[in-house]
Design an enzyme around this catalytic site. Structure first.
Site, PDB file in Angstrom:
ATOM      1  N   SER A  10       1.811  -1.324  -6.315  1.00  0.00           N
ATOM      2  CA  SER A  10       2.962  -1.402  -5.417  1.00  0.00           C
ATOM      3  C   SER A  10       3.250  -2.858  -5.027  1.00  0.00           C
ATOM      4  O   SER A  10       4.374  -3.184  -4.670  1.00  0.00           O
ATOM      5  CB  SER A  10       2.693  -0.569  -4.165  1.00  0.00           C
ATOM      6  N   GLU A 157      -1.305  -8.230   4.041  1.00  0.00           N
ATOM      7  CA  GLU A 157      -0.065  -8.777   3.478  1.00  0.00           C
ATOM      8  C   GLU A 157       0.487  -9.910   4.350  1.00  0.00           C
ATOM      9  O   GLU A 157       1.192 -10.780   3.862  1.00  0.00           O
ATOM     10  CB  GLU A 157       0.982  -7.668   3.341  1.00  0.00           C
ATOM     11  N   HIS A 193      -5.990  -3.106  -1.742  1.00  0.00           N
ATOM     12  CA  HIS A 193      -5.949  -4.259  -0.825  1.00  0.00           C
ATOM     13  C   HIS A 193      -7.281  -4.482  -0.104  1.00  0.00           C
ATOM     14  O   HIS A 193      -7.600  -5.599   0.288  1.00  0.00           O
ATOM     15  CB  HIS A 193      -4.902  -4.035   0.275  1.00  0.00           C
TER      16      HIS A 193
HETATM   17  N1  DGL Z   1      -2.082  -0.680  -3.443  1.00  0.00           N
HETATM   18  C1  DGL Z   1      -1.970   0.515  -2.633  1.00  0.00           C
HETATM   19  C2  DGL Z   1      -3.161   1.431  -2.870  1.00  0.00           C
HETATM   20  O1  DGL Z   1      -4.121   1.115  -3.590  1.00  0.00           O
HETATM   21  C3  DGL Z   1      -1.791   0.236  -1.162  1.00  0.00           C
HETATM   22  C4  DGL Z   1      -0.631  -0.615  -0.769  1.00  0.00           C
HETATM   23  C5  DGL Z   1       0.630   0.136  -0.400  1.00  0.00           C
HETATM   24  O2  DGL Z   1       0.640   0.894   0.562  1.00  0.00           O
HETATM   25  O3  DGL Z   1       1.608  -0.080  -1.128  1.00  0.00           O
HETATM   26  O4  DGL Z   1      -3.155   2.512  -2.338  1.00  0.00           O
END
Ligand code: DGL
Length: 273
Positions: A10, A157, A193
């Site tokens: 994402s 972020e 993250h």
């Molecule tokens: N990269 C997403 C995950 O591993 C989390 C970040 C988002 O909420 O977009 O769930």
């Protein structure tokens, strides 16, 4: 024509997974796509996450990727199955799309001696129940407690994750887990993250509780997959190239991406509208 392995997230988080893939299998080419313009996915509905993820998968297929890894737990939870079962045959029948939940679920039980683990993830991943369902198949006796940590992605972020303010939100969720299931000895960071908060998470835990990030697990799984699927492996470029694309502004992406990937990143913009 050989083409890169597509790695999708994402936004930035999948770069922590890409780091492990590149470290383990440096000879292959990788193409990373972060849908930063529409992140976070963790708070969005099934339908929205599916639509966004499908659009990104289509773009990666158009770049020729024979194999795509959804290095995002939320997309793996909410979109992967439908893409595999309903879309891929029509889009590109010889390409493959893999997620991160299944490989993680296959091994997570081996890390626990108390047979009690915790899944820390976004709201979307927790509400999907995907980890509980998958882990049950491989480790039916494992107790699994889930904890959604909705503040952690925004903290990271916004570059606040190493500051004092983050301590409150980290401690809050770690304490919730330990209260709900005091026998937990393994905490899975089930959001790409969260490895950036690892030090703070570990600081809140008793020493016998282990923190597991997914990067190495996904790298093990990819290595194994490529050995078992020589027909896919033969289609992957082997020049050690890494290219980065974002649906938002490349200059912003490059600054933050370096923090997640651990080396300088230079990205290009992709318009998916
Ligand atoms: N990269 C997403 C995950 O591993 C989390 C970040 C988002 O909420 O977009 O769930």
């Amino acid at each position: 024509m050989p083409a890169p392995i597509g790695v999708f997230d994402s936004g930035y988080g999948g770069l922590t997974v890409l780091r492990s893939l590149v470290d383990r299998l440096p000879g292959y080419d990788y193409l990373y796509l972060g849908d930063n313009a529409r992140a976070p996915y963790g708070t969005r509905s099934f339908d929205t996450v599916y639509r966004y993820t499908l659009q990104c998968v289509k773009w990666l297929l158009a770049q020729g990727c024979p194999l795509i890894i959804l290095a995002c737990n939320t997309a793996s939870a909410k979109a992967l199955r439908t893409i595999q079962q309903n879309d891929l045959a029509a889009l590109s029948p010889t390409a493959r799309v893999l997620g991160v939940i299944r490989p993680t679920s296959e091994v997570i039980g081996t890390h626990s001696t108390s047979n009690s683990i915790a899944i820390l993830a976004t709201n979307g991943t927790v509400q999907s129940g995907s980890y509980v369902i998958e882990i049950e198949k491989f480790f039916p006796h494992l107790r699994v407690v889930q904890e959604a940590c909705p503040m952690w992605v925004p903290l990271i972020e916004n570059g606040e994750h190493q500051k004092e303010g983050a301590d409150f939100f980290v401690r809050q969720h770690v304490n919730n887990v330990l209260k709900a299931e005091p026998t937990v000895d393994t905490l899975l960071l089930a959001c790409t993250h969260y490895p950036l908060l690892r030090d703070k998470i570990e600081a809140c835990l008793p020493p016998h509780v282990k923190v597991i990030a997914q990067g190495d697990i996904v790298a093990d799984s990819l290595e194994d997959y490529l050995q078992r699927h020589p027909e896919i492996e033969a289609r992957i470029g082997r020049n050690g190239l890494r290219t980065f694309h974002t649906t938002d502004a490349p200059s912003d992406f490059d600054t933050k991406a370096t923090m997640f990937f651990g080396e300088a990143v230079s990205s290009k913009h992709v318009d998916l509208q």
